[in-house]
Design a protein around this motif. Structure first.
Motif, PDB file in Angstrom:
ATOM      1  N   UNK A 135      51.253  55.372  34.774  1.00 28.74           N
ATOM      2  CA  UNK A 135      50.460  55.342  36.006  1.00 28.74           C
ATOM      3  C   UNK A 135      49.675  54.035  36.142  1.00 28.74           C
ATOM      4  N   UNK A 136      49.527  53.294  35.061  1.00 25.52           N
ATOM      5  CA  UNK A 136      48.776  52.043  35.068  1.00 25.52           C
ATOM      6  C   UNK A 136      49.659  50.819  35.314  1.00 25.52           C
ATOM      7  N   UNK A 137      50.915  51.013  35.668  1.00 26.85           N
ATOM      8  CA  UNK A 137      51.830  49.882  35.843  1.00 26.85           C
ATOM      9  C   UNK A 137      51.386  48.943  36.965  1.00 26.85           C
ATOM     10  N   UNK A 138      50.834  49.465  38.033  1.00 23.45           N
ATOM     11  CA  UNK A 138      50.381  48.628  39.145  1.00 23.45           C
ATOM     12  C   UNK A 138      49.252  47.698  38.741  1.00 23.45           C
ATOM     13  N   UNK A 139      48.249  48.250  38.076  1.00 21.65           N
ATOM     14  CA  UNK A 139      47.140  47.408  37.634  1.00 21.65           C
ATOM     15  C   UNK A 139      47.580  46.459  36.528  1.00 21.65           C
ATOM     16  N   UNK A 140      48.503  46.914  35.701  1.00 15.74           N
ATOM     17  CA  UNK A 140      49.025  46.062  34.638  1.00 15.74           C
ATOM     18  C   UNK A 140      49.782  44.869  35.210  1.00 15.74           C
ATOM     19  N   UNK A 141      50.541  45.109  36.270  1.00 11.14           N
ATOM     20  CA  UNK A 141      51.262  44.018  36.932  1.00 11.14           C
ATOM     21  C   UNK A 141      50.286  43.009  37.540  1.00 11.14           C
ATOM     22  N   UNK A 142      49.221  43.506  38.153  1.00 12.70           N
ATOM     23  CA  UNK A 142      48.203  42.618  38.720  1.00 12.70           C
ATOM     24  C   UNK A 142      47.540  41.767  37.636  1.00 12.70           C
ATOM     25  N   UNK A 143      47.284  42.371  36.481  1.00 14.16           N
ATOM     26  CA  UNK A 143      46.665  41.633  35.385  1.00 14.16           C
ATOM     27  C   UNK A 143      47.618  40.581  34.825  1.00 14.16           C
ATOM     28  N   UNK A 144      48.910  40.888  34.796  1.00 14.83           N
ATOM     29  CA  UNK A 144      49.902  39.910  34.344  1.00 14.83           C
ATOM     30  C   UNK A 144      49.943  38.729  35.298  1.00 14.83           C
ATOM     31  N   UNK A 145      49.922  38.991  36.597  1.00 10.44           N
ATOM     32  CA  UNK A 145      49.926  37.906  37.580  1.00 10.44           C
ATOM     33  C   UNK A 145      48.668  37.052  37.471  1.00 10.44           C
ATOM     34  N   UNK A 146      47.527  37.680  37.218  1.00 12.48           N
ATOM     35  CA  UNK A 146      46.280  36.936  37.039  1.00 12.48           C
ATOM     36  C   UNK A 146      46.359  36.049  35.802  1.00 12.48           C
ATOM     37  N   UNK A 147      46.917  36.579  34.712  1.00 14.20           N
ATOM     38  CA  UNK A 147      47.049  35.795  33.484  1.00 14.20           C
ATOM     39  C   UNK A 147      47.988  34.617  33.698  1.00 14.20           C
ATOM     40  N   UNK A 148      49.092  34.837  34.436  1.00 12.68           N
ATOM     41  CA  UNK A 148      50.013  33.740  34.735  1.00 12.68           C
ATOM     42  C   UNK A 148      49.320  32.647  35.537  1.00 12.68           C
ATOM     43  N   UNK A 149      48.515  33.047  36.498  1.00 12.87           N
ATOM     44  CA  UNK A 149      47.794  32.085  37.322  1.00 12.87           C
ATOM     45  C   UNK A 149      46.801  31.281  36.480  1.00 12.87           C
TER      46      UNK A 149
END
Length: 85
Positions: free
Chosen positions: A46-60
């Motif tokens: 259920x946390x995949x959406x927030x996890x994806x957002x955190x991955x994108x933030x880390x990439x940035x």
């Protein structure tokens, strides 16, 4: 502006965080596990959406810090105003 040693420390932090986040994301997506723990944080599918957002933030953040190390300035935001002549 931070000096180069601070930038390198921040870059190493964000790279290790990125590795942990991507490992958790792939484990949850592949269905190998029902829950995944990063340090003291428990993640489920259920946390995949927030996890994806955190991955994108880390990439940035990684992109910004590597640009600073290479001597480029961080990107500046600008707006475009369309005009109807």
């Amino acid at each position: 502006m931070a000096d180069m040693t601070d930038v390198k420390i921040r870059l190493n932090f964000w790279r290790s965080a990125y590795e942990k986040l991507t490992a958790a994301y792939t484990a949850l997506v592949d269905g190998r596990v029902k829950s995944y723990t990063i340090d003291d944080r428990q993640l489920t599918r259920f946390d995949l959406g927030t996890l994806k957002d955190e991955i994108e933030e880390a990439e940035q953040k990684i992109d910004e810090l590597t640009a600073l190390l290479n001597g480029r300035r961080p990107r500046k935001a600008f707006g475009v105003i369309p005009r109807d002549w």
